[in-house]
Design an enzyme around this catalytic site. Structure first.
Site, PDB file in Angstrom:
ATOM      1  N   HIS A   1     -10.850   3.929  -1.603  1.00 47.39           N
ATOM      2  CA  HIS A   1      -9.628   4.655  -1.985  1.00 47.39           C
ATOM      3  C   HIS A   1      -9.349   4.483  -3.480  1.00 47.39           C
ATOM      4  O   HIS A   1      -8.248   4.108  -3.890  1.00 47.39           O
ATOM      5  CB  HIS A   1      -8.440   4.183  -1.146  1.00 47.39           C
ATOM      6  CG  HIS A   1      -8.598   4.415   0.323  1.00 47.39           C
ATOM      7  ND1 HIS A   1      -8.544   5.677   0.894  1.00 47.39           N
ATOM      8  CD2 HIS A   1      -8.823   3.558   1.344  1.00 47.39           C
ATOM      9  CE1 HIS A   1      -8.715   5.575   2.202  1.00 47.39           C
ATOM     10  NE2 HIS A   1      -8.892   4.309   2.496  1.00 47.39           N
TER      11      HIS A   1
ATOM     12  N   ASP B   1      -2.607   4.843   1.003  1.00 49.19           N
ATOM     13  CA  ASP B   1      -3.821   4.303   0.396  1.00 49.19           C
ATOM     14  C   ASP B   1      -4.531   5.332  -0.474  1.00 49.19           C
ATOM     15  O   ASP B   1      -5.530   5.014  -1.122  1.00 49.19           O
ATOM     16  CB  ASP B   1      -4.775   3.717   1.448  1.00 49.19           C
ATOM     17  CG  ASP B   1      -5.129   4.674   2.553  1.00 49.19           C
ATOM     18  OD1 ASP B   1      -4.815   5.875   2.430  1.00 49.19           O
ATOM     19  OD2 ASP B   1      -5.725   4.230   3.559  1.00 49.19           O
TER      20      ASP B   1
END
Length: 378
Positions: free
Chosen positions: A100, A274
């Site tokens: 991420h 995220d």
């Protein structure tokens, strides 16, 4: 003679992260393919996998985290490297985990500077757009979001004091799910199963048609645009943010102005946190301190939701990732990605460059280049 390749499985150190990257059964499969596996002692404790189970599966148990990182050709994790792990990065290392990077630019810069070849589970993508390694965690997070939301709607959690399914003669809660993908549909199914009124919003009309055919309970599908999102959110008791742009930052769908006009005690659960979050007022929280209140609206934005159910989540993750981890462990990222276009999309950094287009778009200050056969030297 080619040296034996080695997979390292360190203990996760992100706050309240109890998952482990590979189950003992996964270790057994890797060993059967001729791969040596190093497991840090205690790595599986949080997910109820003992050191003896890993040893019986053929792993070498290692005391020190730094030793795992130093000896492994491929380090397999669950979450992005934490601050204490950035110093363990080195040229030539292969790292396979959820990254991420759009939400963690410091980690991205460290991977580039250290010339690490990093594969992100969340950007491995099949021909028709499916994200096979993100899907199991999306299922877990989507289902969890409703049980978390139901609890946060209770008054002693600053919620509205609403029972999700209502009772005879009393209307159920209004649940709005922003995004009809794996996360959103799993959230909608659980909410409908608890007899809430559910609205699922998405821009993809074909996806909405599919959901309309398979829906259960009180589920309504709506085309997402600024007006429909705003109206739905203002009417909601519980909002689930479930949008995703693979590799890139999540779009902001709910502005602070809209949050300020929501019902007092309403709850928002931003699963997209995220990737930066899709609720403007969100910021990442932890399992230890999961919520905060803005404009009398309860916000939950834990960046590793499945970490709360690590036994289930670790099994689900290994089931999906093991074929890809095995391919990388036996052949290396370069060769494995050369023969598998889906895995090639999972490569985020290589040779001091960001090589995934969506990640490069999100992180324009880092050097980048397209991932191709010339870059990987095959």
């Amino acid at each position: 003679m080619t040296a034996q390749r080695t997979v390292g499985v360190p203990t996760e150190i992100k706050e309240s992260e109890y998952r482990v990257a590979v189950t003992p059964d996964g270790v057994r499969e890797l060993v059967a393919h001729g791969v040596a596996v190093l497991v840090q002692k205690g790595a599986g404790d949080g997910a109820a996998f003992s050191d003896s189970e890993y040893a019986d599966a053929g792993a070498e148990l290692v005391d020190d985290r730094a030793d795992v990182w130093a000896r492994a050709t491929t380090v397999v994790k669950v979450k992005e490297p934490q601050e204490q792990e950035l110093e363990l990065l080195r040229p030539g290392l292969e790292l396979v985990t959820f990254l991420h990077l759009a939400a963690y630019p410091r980690v991205a810069a460290a991977l580039v500077d250290a010339r690490v070849t990093a594969v992100a589970y969340e950007t491995v993508q099949l021909t028709h757009g499916e994200l096979p390694l993100l899907a199991p965690m999306s299922e877990v997070a989507g289902r969890m979001s409703i049980q978390v939301g139901a609890r946060l709607l209770e008054r002693h959690h600053d919620g509205r004091g609403v029972l999700l399914g209502g009772v005879a003669g009393v209307a159920p809660a209004q649940v709005v799910v922003l995004g009809g993908g794996t996360v959103g549909w799993n959230a909608a199914r659980i909410a409908a199963g608890m007899e809430a009124e559910v609205r699922v919003l998405d821009r993809d009309l074909d996806r909405l048609r599919h959901l309309d055919q398979v829906k259960v309970g009180r589920v309504t599908t709506l085309a997402a645009n600024r007006g429909s999102v705003e109206r739905a959110v203002l009417d909601a008791d519980l909002v689930i943010g479930a949008v995703l742009v693979a590799g890139d930052r999540a779009p902001t769908l709910v502005t602070e102005d809209v949050v300020a006009r929501m019902k007092r005690g309403a709850v928002v659960i931003d699963i997209a946190i995220d990737q930066g979050g899709c609720i403007e007022t969100s910021h990442e929280t932890t399992h230890e301190h999961p919520t905060f209140v803005v404009h009398d609206v309860v916000h939950y934005a834990v960046g590793n939701m499945p970490g709360a159910v690590p036994h289930t989540a670790t099994h689900a993750l290994t089931n999906a990732t093991l074929p890809y981890v095995t391919a990388i462990a036996t052949a290396g990222v370069r060769e494995a990605a050369h023969v598998d276009p889906a895995l090639a999309l999972g490569v985020n950094t290589m040779s001091g460059l960001v090589v995934n287009a969506a990640v490069a778009h999100a992180l324009p200050d880092l050097p980048s280049a397209p991932f191709n056969s010339e870059l990987i030297g095959l």
